[in-house]
Write an enzyme that holds these catalytic residues in place. Structure first.
Site, PDB file in Angstrom:
ATOM      1  N   CYS A 150     -38.652  -8.108  24.844  1.00 21.58           N
ATOM      2  CA  CYS A 150     -37.750  -9.260  24.945  1.00 21.58           C
ATOM      3  C   CYS A 150     -38.148 -10.288  23.885  1.00 21.58           C
ATOM      4  O   CYS A 150     -39.335 -10.513  23.660  1.00 21.58           O
ATOM      5  CB  CYS A 150     -37.904  -9.863  26.341  1.00 21.58           C
ATOM      6  SG  CYS A 150     -36.997 -11.383  26.586  1.00 21.58           S
TER       7      CYS A 150
ATOM      8  N   CYS B  27     -40.234 -14.928  25.120  1.00 19.07           N
ATOM      9  CA  CYS B  27     -41.486 -15.689  25.283  1.00 19.07           C
ATOM     10  C   CYS B  27     -42.588 -15.058  24.444  1.00 19.07           C
ATOM     11  O   CYS B  27     -43.454 -14.378  24.972  1.00 19.07           O
ATOM     12  CB  CYS B  27     -41.932 -15.691  26.733  1.00 19.07           C
ATOM     13  SG  CYS B  27     -40.737 -16.329  27.886  1.00 19.07           S
TER      14      CYS B  27
ATOM     15  N   CYS C 271     -37.104 -12.261  35.120  1.00 15.33           N
ATOM     16  CA  CYS C 271     -37.375 -13.215  34.046  1.00 15.33           C
ATOM     17  C   CYS C 271     -38.175 -14.360  34.665  1.00 15.33           C
ATOM     18  O   CYS C 271     -37.840 -14.832  35.759  1.00 15.33           O
ATOM     19  CB  CYS C 271     -36.070 -13.739  33.458  1.00 15.33           C
ATOM     20  SG  CYS C 271     -36.361 -15.045  32.245  1.00 15.33           S
TER      21      CYS C 271
ATOM     22  N   TYR D 144     -26.872 -38.598  17.642  1.00 13.70           N
ATOM     23  CA  TYR D 144     -26.895 -37.231  18.197  1.00 13.70           C
ATOM     24  C   TYR D 144     -27.152 -37.331  19.702  1.00 13.70           C
ATOM     25  O   TYR D 144     -28.076 -36.750  20.242  1.00 13.70           O
ATOM     26  CB  TYR D 144     -27.973 -36.372  17.510  1.00 13.70           C
ATOM     27  CG  TYR D 144     -27.892 -36.406  16.001  1.00 13.70           C
ATOM     28  CD1 TYR D 144     -27.075 -35.515  15.307  1.00 13.70           C
ATOM     29  CD2 TYR D 144     -28.621 -37.352  15.261  1.00 13.70           C
ATOM     30  CE1 TYR D 144     -26.992 -35.554  13.920  1.00 13.70           C
ATOM     31  CE2 TYR D 144     -28.532 -37.406  13.878  1.00 13.70           C
ATOM     32  CZ  TYR D 144     -27.731 -36.507  13.214  1.00 13.70           C
ATOM     33  OH  TYR D 144     -27.641 -36.552  11.842  1.00 13.70           O
TER      34      TYR D 144
ATOM     35  N   GLU E  43     -22.012 -38.627  18.564  1.00 14.55           N
ATOM     36  CA  GLU E  43     -22.205 -37.191  18.794  1.00 14.55           C
ATOM     37  C   GLU E  43     -20.982 -36.429  18.251  1.00 14.55           C
ATOM     38  O   GLU E  43     -19.868 -36.914  18.338  1.00 14.55           O
ATOM     39  CB  GLU E  43     -22.364 -36.985  20.316  1.00 14.55           C
ATOM     40  CG  GLU E  43     -22.052 -35.622  20.866  1.00 14.55           C
ATOM     41  CD  GLU E  43     -23.005 -34.541  20.373  1.00 14.55           C
ATOM     42  OE1 GLU E  43     -24.213 -34.793  20.266  1.00 14.55           O
ATOM     43  OE2 GLU E  43     -22.510 -33.445  20.073  1.00 14.55           O
TER      44      GLU E  43
ATOM     45  N   ASP F 231     -31.941 -37.987  17.365  1.00 14.08           N
ATOM     46  CA  ASP F 231     -32.390 -36.704  17.941  1.00 14.08           C
ATOM     47  C   ASP F 231     -31.523 -35.578  17.372  1.00 14.08           C
ATOM     48  O   ASP F 231     -30.721 -34.973  18.083  1.00 14.08           O
ATOM     49  CB  ASP F 231     -32.258 -36.794  19.475  1.00 14.08           C
ATOM     50  CG  ASP F 231     -32.766 -35.553  20.190  1.00 14.08           C
ATOM     51  OD1 ASP F 231     -33.401 -34.696  19.540  1.00 14.08           O
ATOM     52  OD2 ASP F 231     -32.511 -35.436  21.403  1.00 14.08           O
TER      53      ASP F 231
ATOM     54  N   CYS G 244     -36.663 -31.330  17.083  1.00 14.17           N
ATOM     55  CA  CYS G 244     -37.068 -30.010  17.594  1.00 14.17           C
ATOM     56  C   CYS G 244     -37.501 -29.121  16.433  1.00 14.17           C
ATOM     57  O   CYS G 244     -37.690 -27.925  16.596  1.00 14.17           O
ATOM     58  CB  CYS G 244     -35.939 -29.368  18.386  1.00 14.17           C
ATOM     59  SG  CYS G 244     -34.405 -29.256  17.473  1.00 14.17           S
TER      60      CYS G 244
HETATM   61  N1  SAH Z   1     -30.050 -36.387  22.453  1.00 10.16           N
HETATM   62  C1  SAH Z   1     -29.386 -35.387  23.243  1.00 10.16           C
HETATM   63  C2  SAH Z   1     -28.999 -34.114  22.491  1.00 10.16           C
HETATM   64  C3  SAH Z   1     -29.760 -33.727  21.281  1.00 10.16           C
HETATM   65  S1  SAH Z   1     -29.329 -32.136  20.655  1.00 10.16           S
HETATM   66  C4  SAH Z   1     -30.179 -35.066  24.502  1.00 10.16           C
HETATM   67  O1  SAH Z   1     -31.346 -35.414  24.602  1.00 10.16           O
HETATM   68  O2  SAH Z   1     -29.630 -34.452  25.410  1.00 10.16           O
HETATM   69  C5  SAH Z   1     -28.548 -32.563  19.135  1.00 10.16           C
HETATM   70  C6  SAH Z   1     -27.104 -32.992  19.262  1.00 10.16           C
HETATM   71  O3  SAH Z   1     -26.610 -33.241  17.955  1.00 10.16           O
HETATM   72  C7  SAH Z   1     -26.174 -31.947  19.871  1.00 10.16           C
HETATM   73  O4  SAH Z   1     -25.531 -32.513  20.974  1.00 10.16           O
HETATM   74  C8  SAH Z   1     -25.187 -31.629  18.757  1.00 10.16           C
HETATM   75  O5  SAH Z   1     -23.870 -31.380  19.214  1.00 10.16           O
HETATM   76  C9  SAH Z   1     -25.238 -32.888  17.913  1.00 10.16           C
HETATM   77  N2  SAH Z   1     -24.864 -32.721  16.501  1.00 10.16           N
HETATM   78  C10 SAH Z   1     -25.147 -31.680  15.689  1.00 10.16           C
HETATM   79  N3  SAH Z   1     -24.670 -31.890  14.454  1.00 10.16           N
HETATM   80  C11 SAH Z   1     -24.063 -33.096  14.468  1.00 10.16           C
HETATM   81  C12 SAH Z   1     -23.382 -33.881  13.482  1.00 10.16           C
HETATM   82  N4  SAH Z   1     -23.234 -33.429  12.236  1.00 10.16           N
HETATM   83  N5  SAH Z   1     -22.887 -35.059  13.854  1.00 10.16           N
HETATM   84  C13 SAH Z   1     -23.048 -35.535  15.111  1.00 10.16           C
HETATM   85  N6  SAH Z   1     -23.689 -34.846  16.086  1.00 10.16           N
HETATM   86  C14 SAH Z   1     -24.188 -33.628  15.777  1.00 10.16           C
END
Ligand code: SAH
Length: 477
Positions: A88, A91, A184, A336, A357, A406, A433
């Site tokens: 898999c 992990c 899992c 984001y 977003e 983010d 991330c």
């Molecule tokens: N801060 C949020 C999600 C972060 S994930 C939380 O903690 O839940 C990153 C996010 O960026 C996703 O929701 C994705 O849809 C958005 N994203 C990706 N590319 C983007 C862009 N070009 N413009 C605006 N948002 C975007």
């Protein structure tokens, strides 16, 4: 150490003997050095192992390989708990103890910030480990297939395998091969019981599994969401429609699993199984479940995004809020924002929070959740960040004192970084991330911002993935 290098005919692969594994690398691999001084990436070893290696074809400047004999096992090793480990793709670090997993994650982040970003770092706050190291995911997606992946052991055995139906995960890099999963360790029960019972019912009632090459069969995917409030959502995606059989399966789930609070289905006859452009039909219960954080409620439907490790998301958000250190008077931007969770999490400590977003449905969720939570100082906009986050947007919404950002794995668009540098807010909290792209973005900002704090957070134990939160403070010259 006694190194030995053989070069078989046609130079297709090498055998290197008695090599020490020295480090971890991207994508869950580990690293050794070949006798000719090249890096060898290994898929099945732990730093500290001493191994014989069989390489694949040499790439430009490195090899990819596999340990084929273990002379010494690293003291960082533990026995993987999962019977599917090694096949898999999920992990990859299950064979390394959790303390060492954390140390390597921390090291990767620091290395990226230094080597890619050439950044001056403050004293690094130790990585925040996850209290749950297994069964920490609130959402799992499984695929059905009528052409199950046979493992090496199965192929070597002289058994014949008539039942080729599977429900599980894609073999890495193979879109049409599914590994059948029996247990899992990533989502707590009744996750495994539900999946296995659905599979068994389907087999006993002639409900066919999808064949991706021929594009036929009924059962396509299964999504299970188990929230921290104890609610359970089951979404089954079908390819072919057979009302009688579909209803038999859905009735079975409804009647046998009373704890399921949301049972939904999709009939998707497109080539791919993405559900985002599909109608989700409610079969029984409600079309949503709730997650909860510090008294805030987040309504989650089949298509909503929510961080998959709920308790560790709370830790991550607390770190971000702590770094932002708000007094109540600030205009905060949450770039984001997804479904607006961070925006709502910090709203009580800010004058106003503006979330942006790309996904319009996520923004609808963000607005309805803010209403549900009776939060009145948030506003949410949808659109591509590089296009929305403009000077006019700042004039309309006010100059931010703090930006929380983010972005996805690719990091921020260059224009977004430039816009932050135009605005020059006092503080930027950058959650990432992917510390490689974070380092790249931070290097573009280093003339104006000093890194005050940096803390990694482990959202995904047993994998190599790691989040990092950085606090930037404006340097006044
Ligand atoms: N801060 C949020 C999600 C972060 S994930 C939380 O903690 O839940 C990153 C996010 O960026 C996703 O929701 C994705 O849809 C958005 N994203 C990706 N590319 C983007 C862009 N070009 N413009 C605006 N948002 C975007």
């Amino acid at each position: 150490m006694n190194y030995f290098c053989s070069m078989p005919r046609k130079n297709k692969f090498h055998i290197f003997e008695n090599i020490e594994v020295i480090d971890t690398a991207a994508k869950g691999k580990s690293v050794a050095k070949s006798p000719d001084g090249r890096v060898v990436f290994l898929s099945n070893a732990v730093p500290g192992d001493i191994v014989d290696i069989r390489t694949g074809r040499k790439r430009k400047s490195y090899y990819e390989g596999k340990a084929i004999k273990f002379h010494h096992l690293s003291d960082k090793r533990v026995d993987p708990v999962c019977e599917h480990f090694g096949v898999c793709g999920g992990c990859k670090w299950q064979h390394m103890n959790y303390t060492d997993q954390l140390a390597y994650k921390q090291k990767e982040v620091t290395n990226n910030l230094i080597r890619i970003g050439h950044l001056d770092l403050p004293e690094i706050t130790p990585i925040a480990g996850s209290s749950k190291t297994y069964f920490y995911r609130n959402k799992m997606e499984f695929s059905f297939s009528d052409s199950r992946w046979l493992t090496e052991d199965e192929l070597k055995s002289d058994k014949t395998f008539d039942d080729k139906n599977a429900c599980g995960f894609h073999i890495p890099g193979m879109w049409d091969k599914i590994l059948d999963i029996k247990k899992c360790h990533l989502q707590e029960d009744p996750s495994n019981t539900l999946r296995n019972s659905i599979k068994e019912f389907a087999l006993n009632h002639g409900i066919s599994f999808f064949n991706p090459k021929q594009q036929k069969g009924m059962l396509r995917t299964l999504m299970l969401r188990i929230s921290s409030t104890g609610e359970i959502m089951v979404v089954i995606q079908f390819f072919e429609e057979d009302k009688e059989k579909r209803e038999a399966l859905l009735n079975f789930i409804r009647d046998q699993f009373k704890e399921v609070t949301s049972l939904q289905y999709i009939i998707n006859q497109k080539g791919n199984d993405s559900i985002y452009d599909q109608e989700v039909v409610l079969f029984s219960g409600r079309d949503h479940i709730f997650e909860e954080m510090e008294g805030l409620q987040f309504k989650i439907n089949a298509k909503s995004f929510y961080q998959t490790n709920s308790s560790q998301a709370y830790e991550l958000y607390k770190i971000a809020r702590d770094f932002a250190d708000l007094s109540g008077n600030e205009i905060v931007y949450d770039l984001y924002t997804g479904t607006g969770t961070i925006a709502q999490f910090v709203a009580s400590k800010a004058k106003k929070v503006i979330g942006v977003e790309a996904v319009p449905e996520a923004i609808l969720d963000a607005r309805s959740n803010a209403e549900l939570n009776k939060i009145e100082n948030t506003v949410f906009y949808d659109g591509d960040m590089a296009k929305v986050f403009t000077q006019d947007f700042i004039i309309e919404n006010g100059k931010p004192d703090v930006i929380i950002t983010d972005p996805p794995r690719d990091g921020m668009h260059k224009k977004v970084v430039e816009q932050i540098l135009n605005i020059l807010p006092e503080k930027v909290v950058y959650i990432s991330c992917n510390s490689a792209t974070q380092a790249r973005d931070l290097s573009l900002m280093k003339d104006h911002y000093a890194i005050e704090r940096s803390q990694a957070v482990d959202m995904f134990p047993q994998t190599h993935h790691v989040e990092n939160v950085v606090l930037l403070k404006l340097i006044h010259k």
